[in-house]
Design an enzyme around this catalytic site. Structure first.
Site, mmCIF file in Angstrom:
data_model
loop_
_atom_site.group_PDB
_atom_site.id
_atom_site.type_symbol
_atom_site.label_atom_id
_atom_site.label_comp_id
_atom_site.label_asym_id
_atom_site.label_seq_id
_atom_site.Cartn_x
_atom_site.Cartn_y
_atom_site.Cartn_z
ATOM 1 N N HIS A 12 0.853 -1.209 0.000
ATOM 2 C CA HIS A 12 0.000 0.000 0.000
ATOM 3 C C HIS A 12 0.881 1.249 0.000
ATOM 4 C CE1 HIS A 12 -3.980 1.912 1.332
ATOM 5 N NE2 HIS A 12 -3.125 2.924 1.303
ATOM 6 N N HIS A 14 1.194 5.045 -2.245
ATOM 7 C CA HIS A 14 0.716 5.949 -3.306
ATOM 8 C C HIS A 14 1.941 6.536 -3.999
ATOM 9 C CE1 HIS A 14 -3.495 5.979 -1.842
ATOM 10 N NE2 HIS A 14 -2.906 5.663 -0.713
ATOM 11 N N HIS A 192 -9.792 1.577 -0.249
ATOM 12 C CA HIS A 192 -9.600 2.279 1.018
ATOM 13 C C HIS A 192 -10.935 2.304 1.764
ATOM 14 C CE1 HIS A 192 -5.860 3.758 -0.675
ATOM 15 N NE2 HIS A 192 -5.597 4.497 0.384
ATOM 16 N N GLU A 195 -10.715 3.841 7.370
ATOM 17 C CA GLU A 195 -9.671 4.767 7.821
ATOM 18 C C GLU A 195 -10.408 5.967 8.437
ATOM 19 O OE1 GLU A 195 -7.604 6.796 4.650
ATOM 20 O OE2 GLU A 195 -5.899 7.363 5.899
ATOM 21 N N ASP A 273 1.973 3.979 3.087
ATOM 22 C CA ASP A 273 0.955 4.875 2.530
ATOM 23 C C ASP A 273 1.582 6.023 1.724
ATOM 24 O OD1 ASP A 273 -1.720 5.363 2.098
ATOM 25 O OD2 ASP A 273 -2.130 6.228 4.058
ATOM 26 N N ASP A 274 2.050 7.057 2.398
ATOM 27 C CA ASP A 274 2.661 8.238 1.749
ATOM 28 C C ASP A 274 3.854 8.643 2.626
ATOM 29 O OD1 ASP A 274 0.256 8.931 -0.167
ATOM 30 O OD2 ASP A 274 -0.615 8.684 1.825
HETATM 31 N N1 ADE Z 1 -4.456 9.185 -1.006
HETATM 32 C C1 ADE Z 1 -3.195 9.203 -0.579
HETATM 33 N N2 ADE Z 1 -3.117 8.763 0.693
HETATM 34 C C2 ADE Z 1 -4.368 8.465 1.078
HETATM 35 C C3 ADE Z 1 -4.950 7.961 2.258
HETATM 36 N N3 ADE Z 1 -4.228 7.677 3.343
HETATM 37 N N4 ADE Z 1 -6.284 7.789 2.298
HETATM 38 C C4 ADE Z 1 -7.017 8.080 1.231
HETATM 39 N N5 ADE Z 1 -6.523 8.541 0.092
HETATM 40 C C5 ADE Z 1 -5.208 8.735 0.005
HETATM 41 ZN ZN ZN Z 2 -3.623 4.937 1.074
#
Ligand code: ADE
Ligand code: ZN
Length: 328
Positions: A12, A14, A192, A195, A273-274
């Site tokens: 996971h 992005h 997703h 969350e 994630d990011d």
């Molecule tokens: N796009 C990038 N990171 C995200 C996240 N944690 N939740 C939803 N969309 C995203």
């Molecule tokens: Zn994500």
């Protein structure tokens, strides 16, 4: 073996969200685009909450304008992942950002990304595969165009279809048409949920989109009947603890439900994630989990095996990765 040198599987991530801030800043200078609001004084990404994060993410992404920009991004992201021991990465790619959902343009971007990934595989041994991802707050119509891009390029490299973005925009069933199109093209599915939405958002993703993995999904913990369903059905959660803490879904690592979910039999995996947005890396995630929940090598081995079997790539790729996990 140290946690940093353990071979890792990340499911996971992005692609734009993994862009180092210095990389985005340099590109903005080259293209003379003013995105100063994206950064704080220290040069880090700066946002106030999840919804502001999405805006900052899109502003940063606006400097990625050509296939060559995405090739450079791919090299930067994979170098960072490989440095943290990642041997396999499934990355969310969005035709919304790569060519404005035009199939022909999307193919050009994909070609550039794949060439850069092939180079990284030769040089650093890291394997990349793509999950085409629609953006929930862009709406169901745009998602159909994204799904068409996904269906047109489905194969042994584009292996999945997913949905990201603002979980509070619309309902999963608004996107069922797109998920059906992707499924019919042979793509594996993830969404997703859980969350920012509660347990019902996870149920809706399972029932209406028929996904086999859930991105995050951690708020399932608020409904133990749902937790038991996830465990019984073998639904895999792509858990990103550092992201949840940075964005305020949970206050501290000790509050995070990953350990409780695992104890109750849910298949959990670990991802970032990011990562630069959340000041994390795969090594940091492992270190924090080990320190917080006293996880030993056996737990991480179990998680890596779960991740490998839940990966959307073909069996030959999995067999090669399995050998690398076994020779660690
Ligand atoms: N796009 C990038 N990171 C995200 C996240 N944690 N939740 C939803 N969309 C995203
Ligand atoms: Zn994500």
């Amino acid at each position: 073996m140290t946690l940093s040198s353990r071979p890792k599987i990340e499911l996971h991530l992005h692609h734009e969200g993994a862009a180092p801030p210095a990389f985005i800043k340099r590109l903005a200078q080259e293209k003379k685009v003013d995105i100063s609001r994206v950064f704080n004084e220290q040069g880090d990404y700066s946002y106030t909450d999840f919804w502001d994060f999405l805006k900052v993410y899109e502003a940063a992404t606006s400097v990625l304008q050509t296939p060559e920009d995405y090739a450079r991004l791919t090299r930067a992201v994979l170098a960072e992942s490989a440095a943290n021991g990642v041997i396999y990465s499934e990355t969310f790619l969005s035709p919304d950002f790569c060519g404005g959902r035009d199939v022909g343009a999307w193919r050009e971007y994909l070609h550039a990304i794949r060439e850069a990934a092939d180079q990284a595989e030769r040089e650093d041994g890291i394997v990349l595969r793509g999950i085409v991802t629609c953006i929930r707050h862009f709406g169901p119509e745009k998602a159909r165009e994204t799904a068409l891009c996904a269906a047109e390029t489905a194969g042994d490299w584009i292996v999945g279809f997913g949905i990201a973005g603002d979980e509070q925009a619309g309902k999963p069933k608004d996107f069922a048409y797109s998920f059906d199109m992707a499924r019919e093209a042979g793509l594996r599915l993830t969404a997703h949920a859980g969350e920012w939405g509660g347990p019902d958002s996870v149920r809706d993703a399972l029932d209406d989109l028929r996904v086999e993995r859930i991105g995050h999904g951690v708020r399932a913990i608020e409904d133990l009947a749902l937790v038991d369903r996830l465990a019984e059905d073998g639904v895999v959660l792509e858990v990103c603890p550092g992201s949840n803490i940075a964005l305020g879904v949970y206050k501290t690592w000790a509050d995070h439900p990953i350990h409780a979910l695992r104890e109750r039999g849910v298949k959990v995996t670990v991802s970032t994630d990011d990562p630069p947005f959340f000041h994390t890396t795969m090594t940091d995630e492992y270190d924090r989990l080990a320190a917080t929940f006293d996880w030993d090598e056996g737990v991480f081995e179990d998680i890596e095996n779960t991740s490998l079997s839940a990966a959307f790539c073909d069996q030959a790729t999995k067999d090669a990765l399995k050998k690398r996990l076994e020779t660690r």
